[in-house]
Design an enzyme around this catalytic site. Structure first.
Site, short mmCIF file in Angstrom:
data_model
loop_
_atom_site.label_atom_id
_atom_site.label_comp_id
_atom_site.label_asym_id
_atom_site.label_seq_id
_atom_site.Cartn_x
_atom_site.Cartn_y
_atom_site.Cartn_z
N ILE A 13 0.83 -1.20 0.00
CA ILE A 13 0.00 0.00 0.00
C ILE A 13 0.86 1.25 0.00
O ILE A 13 0.53 2.25 -0.64
CB ILE A 13 -0.95 -0.01 1.22
CG1 ILE A 13 -1.99 -1.13 1.05
CG2 ILE A 13 -1.66 1.34 1.37
CD1 ILE A 13 -2.82 -1.38 2.29
N SER A 32 12.10 3.67 3.26
CA SER A 32 12.29 2.23 3.32
C SER A 32 13.34 1.90 4.36
O SER A 32 14.36 2.59 4.45
CB SER A 32 12.71 1.68 1.96
OG SER A 32 12.97 0.28 2.03
N ASP A 59 14.32 3.70 9.18
CA ASP A 59 13.84 2.61 10.01
C ASP A 59 13.15 3.25 11.21
O ASP A 59 13.81 3.88 12.04
CB ASP A 59 15.01 1.73 10.46
CG ASP A 59 14.60 0.56 11.34
OD1 ASP A 59 13.44 0.55 11.83
OD2 ASP A 59 15.43 -0.33 11.56
N ASN A 86 3.15 4.89 7.53
CA ASN A 86 2.61 3.69 6.92
C ASN A 86 3.32 2.41 7.39
O ASN A 86 2.76 1.32 7.30
CB ASN A 86 2.71 3.81 5.39
CG ASN A 86 2.38 2.52 4.68
OD1 ASN A 86 1.22 2.10 4.64
ND2 ASN A 86 3.38 1.87 4.12
N SER A 140 -6.11 0.59 10.97
CA SER A 140 -6.87 -0.58 10.51
C SER A 140 -8.19 -0.62 11.24
O SER A 140 -8.29 -0.19 12.40
CB SER A 140 -6.08 -1.86 10.78
OG SER A 140 -6.90 -3.00 10.57
N LYS A 167 -3.00 -0.81 16.68
CA LYS A 167 -3.72 0.17 15.87
C LYS A 167 -4.69 0.98 16.73
O LYS A 167 -4.95 2.15 16.44
CB LYS A 167 -4.45 -0.54 14.73
CG LYS A 167 -3.51 -1.18 13.70
CD LYS A 167 -2.54 -0.18 13.10
CE LYS A 167 -1.71 -0.79 11.99
NZ LYS A 167 -0.79 0.20 11.35
N THR A 198 -1.90 -7.73 0.52
CA THR A 198 -0.47 -7.41 0.57
C THR A 198 0.23 -8.56 1.30
O THR A 198 -0.41 -9.46 1.84
CB THR A 198 -0.20 -6.10 1.34
OG1 THR A 198 -0.51 -6.28 2.72
CG2 THR A 198 -1.03 -4.96 0.77
#
Length: 240
Positions: A13, A32, A59, A86, A140, A167, A198
């Protein structure tokens, strides 16, 4: 044009969100944990003609890494308009709270909650330089206490109890931070992509990444500064 940082954007996503936002003319930093993976993601978009992207190593569990990413953004852009938290992990199974591993629970919170908090804290100075700063926490529906408390709640959500708890905590962070930053004109919202296919769920979700990214992108591009401290899904708000 907005300058956007998306953590965990080298796949899934996050990558699709980066693609859609960049396609609409925004400059997107593909965050990333592994720079090689991030650069591959950026190169994939550039090969498709989407050149307004760059990879940045971050990170969210490593303070030094977040500080380095902040220095990179500061030197290259000088400002951050949208931070999309994310990065997330699903954790190991089983993860019921009655008898699940405490190590697994701690690992989940380290990335899904504490990672988002410390990333936000360290990048707030760059967000404050924006004319319309926004923080988006990718949450979520399994973090919704209202949904868990409903009489017809999905019992199979018990498989995601530890993940869901992280979450729920992230949603609490959203509301409280929104209240803290309201006077500074910084919006803070949670958004759920929905059950999207995913590697987080072994591609068992029923939504495509294009569909999952849609509410995140809509929120990132919103010009309504009164929308803050909310929880959204594709099509409207979600009960906390």
């Amino acid at each position: 044009m907005k300058t956007v940082l998306i953590t965990g954007a080298n796949k899934g996503i996050g990558f699709e969100t980066a693609r859609q936002l960049a396609q609409q003319g925004n400059f997107v930093y593909i965050g990333s944990r592994d720079m090689t993976n991030g650069q591959k993601a950026a190169d994939t978009l550039k090969a498709a003609g989407i050149t307004n992207v760059a990879a940045v190593q971050i990170d969210v569990t490593d303070i030094a890494s977040i500080r380095s990413a902040k220095e990179t953004l500061s030197a290259q852009s000088g400002v951050l308009d949208v931070l999309i938290n994310n990065s997330g992990i699903a954790g190991e199974q089983p993860q019921q709270l009655a008898d699940g591993s405490m190590e697994n629970l701690r690992n989940l919170f380290e990335t899904n909650f504490f990672g988002a908090v410390q990333t936000t804290q360290l990048l707030l100075p760059l967000l404050r330089l924006s004319a319309a700063p926004a923080i988006i926490n990718v949450s979520s529906e399994v973090g919704s206490l209202a949904m868990h408390s409903a009489p017809d709640r999905r019992t199979n959500w018990n498989s995601y109890s530890a993940y869901g708890a992280t979450k729920t905590a992230l949603n609490a962070f959203t509301v409280m931070l929104a209240n803290e930053l309201r006077a500074q004109n910084i919006t803070v919202n949670s958004v759920t992509p929905g059950y999207t296919a995913t590697d987080l769920n072994a591609f068992s979700g029923f939504k495509t990444v294009e569909e999952g990214a849609r509410p995140i992108v809509q929120l990132a591009l919103s010009s309504d500064r009164t929308i803050t401290g909310k929880f959204f899904q594709d099509g409207g708000e979600v009960l906390w």
